[in-house]
Design a protein around this motif. Structure first.
Motif, PDB file in Angstrom:
ATOM      1  N   SER A  33      16.113  26.218  14.878  1.00 31.56           N
ATOM      2  CA  SER A  33      16.558  25.060  14.104  1.00 31.56           C
ATOM      3  C   SER A  33      17.660  25.464  13.124  1.00 31.56           C
ATOM      4  CB  SER A  33      15.387  24.458  13.335  1.00 31.56           C
ATOM      5  OG  SER A  33      15.841  23.475  12.434  1.00 31.56           O
ATOM      6  N   ASP A 271      13.105  23.722  18.574  1.00 30.38           N
ATOM      7  CA  ASP A 271      12.882  23.215  17.226  1.00 30.38           C
ATOM      8  C   ASP A 271      14.046  22.295  16.882  1.00 30.38           C
ATOM      9  OD1 ASP A 271      12.080  22.742  14.679  1.00 30.38           O
ATOM     10  OD2 ASP A 271      11.957  24.836  14.064  1.00 30.38           O
ATOM     11  N   ARG A 272      13.927  21.034  17.288  1.00 31.46           N
ATOM     12  CA  ARG A 272      15.060  20.116  17.211  1.00 31.46           C
ATOM     13  C   ARG A 272      14.665  18.782  16.581  1.00 31.46           C
ATOM     14  NH1 ARG A 272      16.876  24.190  18.205  1.00 31.46           N
ATOM     15  NH2 ARG A 272      18.308  24.890  19.851  1.00 31.46           N
TER      16      ARG A 272
END
Length: 547
Positions: A33, A271-272
């Protein structure tokens, strides 16, 4: 009403692909992220500051309303209506704009002015009026070339041409002509409209996500000689107020995401969460759809994790067990699962139960059809099978694109239109949703093909088309891009000449999703390689506009 239901079936058993020689799992190799806990630590302006902003915005809002009610000239109406739509203010003036466009439609105008004709055509067709494209024939010379003297007219002709439907040869020709001419304008780089031209070559206005267009157009409008200062100030304040709302939602969403990661321990998945929210925000930007944005982002998060298990991290056996558990949709299925998926599955059930508590059981939502498509693609991968035709591929991959799943879910949270009849129509999988699924699948495959085919992946539409037609990779890309253009024509047709007896908000919402797909896939796969849209996200959620 279930928005993604299927009969209970036992997933097809496919031979498990053996692990690598070291017995290790495949590396996900996803970028981490870019945002960390940034939005978890978000601190909004003080209550008095927000009250001051809202008070001033309300005053300006009514001043603009008065301005709209006083417009009488066709050119002035078109210019201001276009600006208000691009600035994202049209949601406040639906009735006023409808009245003005009806006045324009019924009034005489200068049909020799290409700029006016193009702008009139664009705004009226975009808002559901039946407009003939034949009027553009008068702007061609004896050799069939368009006669355009200035960049502004060229831009408006380009935007009008991108509202074409099947059979409109003159607009097909206009689209090709304007792209070539705009590229020449950009190369000369001496036009005051060079920024507009640059954005146009990435995507015509109709295909741009509203929040992105809003943010990009404010500084452009600010330097226009014909700008209205009241509209400009209101646009800036409105954007900043929307930014506050979006950041509050991001704070809630990232807190939920962090809890999901802790309870599920799914460190392998992308991780978006901020990018997921941005995607859904692009489809539904209006303040009153806050509930839908939050629901959609959570649904997208679950879809992403499931996709990463099937596509990258899980073994065939683990993926099939997850498919069976999702098909059962019951806590008793937890025992079927490997340890690392159990927490995720429990949290999945818990979250969707909370949707039902918020919306009512008649609006419950499931992911069963999507997972069924994933299992079919898993079988293709493990058997090294390439569908014989693109049509055979689409039978599965349209659903696995996730387009229908998300577009259908968006209506679950829309209390103003979420009727039983609309959900029954959506569940019938009408042509609008099939077109959108094809659009998503092809858009994704074109930008992801090189990365996905270097690993262990099922054959995409690229490989399928090459096998069916014996084409090169370049020829295949060209043909699939033509199919993407055909999809746009279909979606425009649904918006301008509704085929089904449904509120216009339905096809417009699907088009909004298509716009976000265009944004995410313009420069590669921006969801997986999210650094390509970091600046865009920052401009929308982090940096306010100076008023």
């Amino acid at each position: 009403m279930p928005a993604d239901h299927m009969e209970k079936t036992v997933p097809t058993v496919v031979p498990a692909r053996p692990p690598n020689s070291e017995g290790e799992r495949k590396s996900t190799n996803f970028h981490p992220s870019l945002w960390g806990d940034f939005f978890l630590n978000y601190e909004p302006p003080t209550a008095p500051q927000q009250a001051c902003m809202k008070g001033r915005a309300e005053v300006l809002r009514e001043e603009v309303r008065t301005l709209l009610k006083g417009l009488k000239e066709v050119q002035k109406i078109l210019d201001i209506t276009m600006a208000i739509q691009r600035l994202g203010l049209d949601m406040y003036y639906v009735n006023e704009i409808n009245e003005l466009l009806h006045f324009v439609y019924s009034s005489d105008y200068n049909d020799k002015d290409l700029n006016l004709v193009s702008l009139r055509f664009y705004l009226l067709r975009k808002n559901g009026y039946n407009m003939s494209s034949g009027i553009f024939l008068s702007f061609k010379d004896n050799e069939g070339n368009f006669i355009v003297d200035d960049t502004r007219s060229l831009l408006n002709l380009y935007n009008a041409a991108n509202l074409r439907v099947y059979g409109e040869k003159v607009l097909d020709e206009a689209a090709t002509f304007t792209i070539s001419r705009l590229e020449g304008v950009l190369e000369s780089s001496d036009s005051i409209l060079s920024t507009e031209v640059s954005f146009a070559l990435e995507a015509p206005i109709f295909r741009r996500a509203r929040i992105v267009e809003m943010r990009n157009y404010i500084p452009i409008y600010e330097i226009e000689a014909t700008r209205n200062e009241t509209i400009l100030e209101f646009a800036k304040l409105n954007f900043n107020l929307l930014q506050l709302l979006y950041c509050e939602e991001l704070n809630k969403i990232t807190l939920w995401w962090k809890e999901l990661k802790v309870k599920s321990n799914l460190s392998f998945s992308r991780d978006r969460i901020v990018e997921m929210y941005f995607w859904m925000n692009g489809a539904l930007y209006e303040p009153h759809y806050s509930h839908s944005r939050i629901i959609l982002t959570r649904v997208t998060a679950f879809m992403t994790i499931i996709d990463d298990i099937f596509d990258t991290y899980g073994t065939t056996e683990e993926s099939m067990l997850l498919a069976e558990a999702i098909n059962r949709w019951d806590e008793s299925a937890i025992g079927l699962l490997p340890e690392y998926i159990r927490g995720f599955y429990a949290y999945l059930l818990k979250t969707f139960d909370s949707f039902e508590e918020e919306l009512g059981p008649e609006k419950r939502y499931r992911l069963k059809r999507l997972v069924q498509a994933y299992t079919k693609e898993l079988k293709w991968r493990d058997e090294d099978y390439t569908p014989k035709t693109l049509e055979e591929h689409f039978e599965v991959s349209m659903r696995s694109s996730g387009g229908f799943t998300l577009a259908a879910a968006s209506f679950v949270g829309m209390d103003d239109i979420a009727t039983k009849d609309i959900f029954e129509w959506i569940l019938s999988y009408p042509s609008l949703f099939k077109t959108f699924d094809i659009f998503v699948r092809l858009s994704n495959d074109i930008v992801s093909n090189k990365r996905e085919q270097t690993g262990d992946h099922y054959a995409s539409t690229i490989q399928c088309y090459m096998k069916e037609h014996g084409t090169t990779i370049h020829e295949t890309y060209q043909r699939l891009r033509e199919l993407i253009e055909d999809s746009w024509k279909d979606m425009v047709e649904h918006c301008t000449n509704p085929i089904d007896d449904q509120p216009l908000i339905v096809p417009q919402t699907v088009v909004n999703f298509a716009r976000t797909v265009t944004t995410m896939y313009t420069h590669g796969d921006a969801f997986t390689s999210s650094h390509t849209i970091k600046e865009m996200i920052s401009s929308i959620y982090v940096v306010p506009i100076q008023v």
